[in-house]
Design a protein around this motif. Structure first.
Motif, PDB file in Angstrom:
ATOM      1  N   LEU A 171       0.854  -1.194   0.000  1.00 38.23           N
ATOM      2  CA  LEU A 171       0.000   0.000   0.000  1.00 38.23           C
ATOM      3  C   LEU A 171       0.887   1.239   0.000  1.00 38.23           C
ATOM      4  CD1 LEU A 171      -2.491  -0.955   2.913  1.00 38.23           C
ATOM      5  CD2 LEU A 171      -2.338  -1.922   0.614  1.00 38.23           C
ATOM      6  N   VAL A 172       0.729   2.072  -1.001  1.00 39.00           N
ATOM      7  CA  VAL A 172       1.592   3.253  -1.100  1.00 39.00           C
ATOM      8  C   VAL A 172       0.750   4.521  -0.965  1.00 39.00           C
ATOM      9  CG1 VAL A 172       3.206   4.534  -2.559  1.00 39.00           C
ATOM     10  CG2 VAL A 172       3.288   2.033  -2.499  1.00 39.00           C
ATOM     11  N   ASP A 173       1.062   5.297   0.067  1.00 37.03           N
ATOM     12  CA  ASP A 173       0.416   6.601   0.252  1.00 37.03           C
ATOM     13  C   ASP A 173       1.055   7.579  -0.730  1.00 37.03           C
ATOM     14  OD1 ASP A 173      -0.464   9.094   0.962  1.00 37.03           O
ATOM     15  OD2 ASP A 173      -0.005   8.894   3.104  1.00 37.03           O
ATOM     16  N   ALA A 174       0.333   7.811  -1.815  1.00 33.72           N
ATOM     17  CA  ALA A 174       0.829   8.720  -2.854  1.00 33.72           C
ATOM     18  C   ALA A 174       0.012  10.000  -2.861  1.00 33.72           C
ATOM     19  CB  ALA A 174       0.773   8.032  -4.213  1.00 33.72           C
ATOM     20  N   THR A 175      -0.479  10.387  -1.674  1.00 34.22           N
ATOM     21  CA  THR A 175      -1.382  11.541  -1.590  1.00 34.22           C
ATOM     22  C   THR A 175      -0.805  12.766  -2.291  1.00 34.22           C
ATOM     23  OG1 THR A 175      -2.222  10.693   0.489  1.00 34.22           O
ATOM     24  CG2 THR A 175      -2.717  12.987  -0.019  1.00 34.22           C
ATOM     25  N   SER A 176       0.478  13.036  -2.033  1.00 31.50           N
ATOM     26  CA  SER A 176       1.072  14.200  -2.687  1.00 31.50           C
ATOM     27  C   SER A 176       1.977  13.799  -3.853  1.00 31.50           C
ATOM     28  CB  SER A 176       1.880  15.021  -1.671  1.00 31.50           C
ATOM     29  OG  SER A 176       2.871  14.212  -1.060  1.00 31.50           O
ATOM     30  N   GLY A 177       2.355  12.540  -3.927  1.00 27.18           N
ATOM     31  CA  GLY A 177       3.285  12.107  -4.974  1.00 27.18           C
ATOM     32  C   GLY A 177       2.611  11.762  -6.298  1.00 27.18           C
ATOM     33  N   ALA A 178       1.423  11.190  -6.213  1.00 27.81           N
ATOM     34  CA  ALA A 178       0.756  10.696  -7.424  1.00 27.81           C
ATOM     35  C   ALA A 178       0.538  11.820  -8.423  1.00 27.81           C
ATOM     36  CB  ALA A 178      -0.581  10.062  -7.062  1.00 27.81           C
ATOM     37  N   GLY A 179       0.971  11.603  -9.645  1.00 29.40           N
ATOM     38  CA  GLY A 179       0.788  12.591 -10.692  1.00 29.40           C
ATOM     39  C   GLY A 179       2.009  13.471 -10.908  1.00 29.40           C
ATOM     40  N   GLY A 180       2.929  13.473  -9.919  1.00 25.28           N
ATOM     41  CA  GLY A 180       4.120  14.310 -10.052  1.00 25.28           C
ATOM     42  C   GLY A 180       5.418  13.542  -9.913  1.00 25.28           C
ATOM     43  N   LEU A 181       5.325  12.294  -9.440  1.00 25.61           N
ATOM     44  CA  LEU A 181       6.522  11.457  -9.281  1.00 25.61           C
ATOM     45  C   LEU A 181       6.398  10.234 -10.185  1.00 25.61           C
ATOM     46  CD1 LEU A 181       7.099  11.352  -5.386  1.00 25.61           C
ATOM     47  CD2 LEU A 181       8.002  12.973  -7.072  1.00 25.61           C
ATOM     48  N   PRO A 182       7.545   9.700 -10.632  1.00 31.92           N
ATOM     49  CA  PRO A 182       7.473   8.506 -11.485  1.00 31.92           C
ATOM     50  C   PRO A 182       6.949   7.307 -10.701  1.00 31.92           C
ATOM     51  CG  PRO A 182       9.769   9.032 -10.928  1.00 31.92           C
ATOM     52  CD  PRO A 182       8.921  10.141 -10.381  1.00 31.92           C
ATOM     53  N   VAL A 183       6.216   6.436 -11.374  1.00 26.49           N
ATOM     54  CA  VAL A 183       5.712   5.229 -10.705  1.00 26.49           C
ATOM     55  C   VAL A 183       5.378   4.157 -11.739  1.00 26.49           C
ATOM     56  CG1 VAL A 183       3.252   5.900 -10.712  1.00 26.49           C
ATOM     57  CG2 VAL A 183       4.127   4.382  -8.925  1.00 26.49           C
TER      58      VAL A 183
END
Ligand SMILES: *Cc1c(COP(=O)(O)O)cnc(C)c1O
Length: 373
Positions: A171-183
Motif C-alpha cells: 500500500l503506497v500513500d501517494a497523496t502528494s506524490g501521485a501525478g508528479g513522481l514517477p511510478v
C-alpha cells in the motif's frame, strides 16, 4: 528588530501565481474559470444521473491512461480524503500484521491507525530520522507493507518497489506524490491519493488504484469482519464500477480533478509531468546550493522530493519572517510543516506550478533575505 512584514517586493520580481502550498495546493485559474463557465450543467444536479457519472468516468478513465494501468487494476474512489482511506484500509486490507515505514507525520498517522486497531497484531514500524529515507523490507508474518511515495511533511520521496512475497499487499500513500513522481503502479496493490495535491483540485475525496489482489483481500475481509458501511471498500469498489460514489461527492472537486487529469494527459502524460516537477524542484535545490544561507533539508540528493522541496535557512535568517513577508506580497504557504519545527521553507512544485514562477520565487527570496535577514 521589528518584523518588516510591510516590505514590498517589486512587481517585476513576483511570480504570476503565488500559490506554493503543499495541500491544498494551487488550482489553476483556467480550471476555476472552466468551472464557472460550465458548472451549471453539473453543480446542483443529481450525482446519480449521467452528467456527474460522466465526470466520474472521465476521472477513472483519465487516471487509467495517466498511470498506464496494468490489466485488472481499478480506479476506486470515495469520500473523506486519505484519512478515510487509511481507516478503510485498516478494516479492509490489513489481514493481521502490517509493516509501516515512517518517514514523517503522514506515514506515522497510518501506522498509528493500524496500531490502535484491536483486531490486528501490533505493526512492525520502520522509522527514519526526519529528513531521511528508509525502505520497507521483507519480514515474516507481515501481510501488508505500507510506505509513503512523498512524505509531504519532510520532502523525502521514496522509490516505489514491491516488497514481500506470497500474497502480501503493498500500500503506497501517494497523496502528494501521485501525478508528479514517477511510478510503475504494477509494483503496488493500492496506490492511493487525494485530489488537492499534485492533482490541483480540492479536498474531500480519496482515490485508490487497486490491484486484483487488493480487491480480493477487501472482498474477503469485508465478508469476515464487521466493517462500518461508510468504510467498506467493497461498497466503494462496486459504486466506482458504476461511476458513482457511495454517498454524495463534492461535485466541484470532481470537476477540477477531471480538468486537471485531462490537462496532464494533453501535456504529455505522467512522463511530461515528472519532467516538469523535476525542472521546478531543481530550480530550488540549485538556488539553495548557490547560497551560503540555504541548504536542502534532505541530505541524500536521490531522496529529495520532486514535488515538495524543503530548504533549511541559516539561523541568522528568520524563516518565519521571510514567509510572513512573502505572504504579505501574495506569495503564500511557503511555511514549513508545522510540527517539524525547523527554520525552513517548504515549497510545493506540483505539476500545476509553473517552473517560471519557481524561478521568480527564488528572485523574491533573494530580495527578501537581503533585507530582513
Ligand atoms: C495531505 C496528505 C495526507 C492527508 O490527506 P487528506 O486528504 O487530508 O486526508 C496523507 N498523506 C500524505 C502523504 C499527504 O500529503
Amino acid at each position: 528588530m521589528p518584523a518588516r512584514d510591510d516590505l514590498v517586493i517589486p512587481a517585476d520580481l513576483l511570480p504570476r501565481d503565488g500559490r506554493f502550498g503543499s495541500g491544498p495546493s494551487k488550482v489553476p485559474t483556467g480550471t476555476l474559470e472552466a468551472l464557472a463557465a460550465g458548472g451549471t450543467t453539473l453543480m446542483g444536479t443529481s450525482h446519480r444521473q449521467a452528467p456527474v457519472r460522466g465526470l466520474v468516468r472521465r476521472v477513472r478513465e483519465g487516471l487509467t491512461s495517466l498511470f498506464s494501468l496494468p490489466e485488472g487494476h481499478e480506479v476506486v474512489l470515495g469520500n473523506g480524503g486519505t484519512h478515510a482511506f487509511w481507516d478503510a484500509a485498516v478494516l479492509g486490507l490489513v489481514r493481521e500484521r502490517a509493516q509501516h515505514v515512517v518517514l514523517g507525520e503522514f506515514g506515522g498517522k497510518f501506522a498509528d491507525a493500524v496500531a490502535a486497531a484491536p483486531f490486528l497484531a501490533a505493526p512492525s514500524v520502520v522509522r527514519a530520522e526526519p529528513g531521511s529515507l528508509v525502505l520497507p523490507h521483507d519480514e515474516d508474518g507481515v501481510d501488508t507493507y505500507a510506505y509513503v511515495h512523498n512524505e509531504t511533511s519532510t520532502g523525502v520521496m521514496s522509490p516505489v518497489r514491491r516488497v514481500g512475497g506470497g500474497d502480501a499487499l503493498v500500500l503506497v500513500d501517494a497523496t502528494s506524490g501521485a501525478g508528479g513522481l514517477p511510478v510503475d503502479v504494477a509494483e503496488t496493490d493500492a496506490y492511493y491519493f487525494s485530489p488537492q495535491k499534485s492533482f490541483a483540485s480540492d479536498g474531500g475525496l480519496w482515490l485508490a488504484v487497486l490491484s486484483p489482489a487488493a480487491i480480493a483481500r477487501a472482498t474477503d475481509l469485508g465478508g469476515s469482519r464487521w466493517v462500518p458501511p461508510f468504510l467498506d471498500l467493497r461498497a466503494a469498489i462496486s459504486s466506482s464500477r458504476l461511476d458513482q460514489t457511495l454517498n454524495t461527492p463534492a461535485v466541484a472537486t470532481l470537476f477540477l480533478l477531471a480538468e486537471q487529469v485531462d490537462r496532464m494527459l494533453a501535456a504529455g502524460g505522467l512522463d511530461a509531468m515528472v519532467a516538469r516537477t523535476t525542472a521546478s524542484s531543481r530550480v530550488l535545490y540549485d538556488w539553495a546550493a548557490a547560497r551560503d544561507f540555504a541548504t536542502p533539508y534532505v541530505a541524500d540528493p536521490d531522496a529529495r522530493s520532486l514535488v515538495v522541496a524543503t530548504l533549511d535557512l541559516d539561523e541568522r535568517i528568520d524563516a518565519t519572517r521571510v514567509c510572513a513577508v512573502l505572504r504579505s506580497n501574495g506569495i503564500v504557504d511557503t511555511e514549513p510543516y508545522r510540527k517539524l519545527g525547523r527554520n525552513q521553507l517548504r515549497v510545493a512544485t506540483f505539476p500545476a506550478v509553473d517552473p517560471a514562477d519557481v524561478e521568480a520565487l527564488t528572485a523574491c527570496l533573494d530580495f527578501v533575505v537581503e533585507r530582513v535577514g
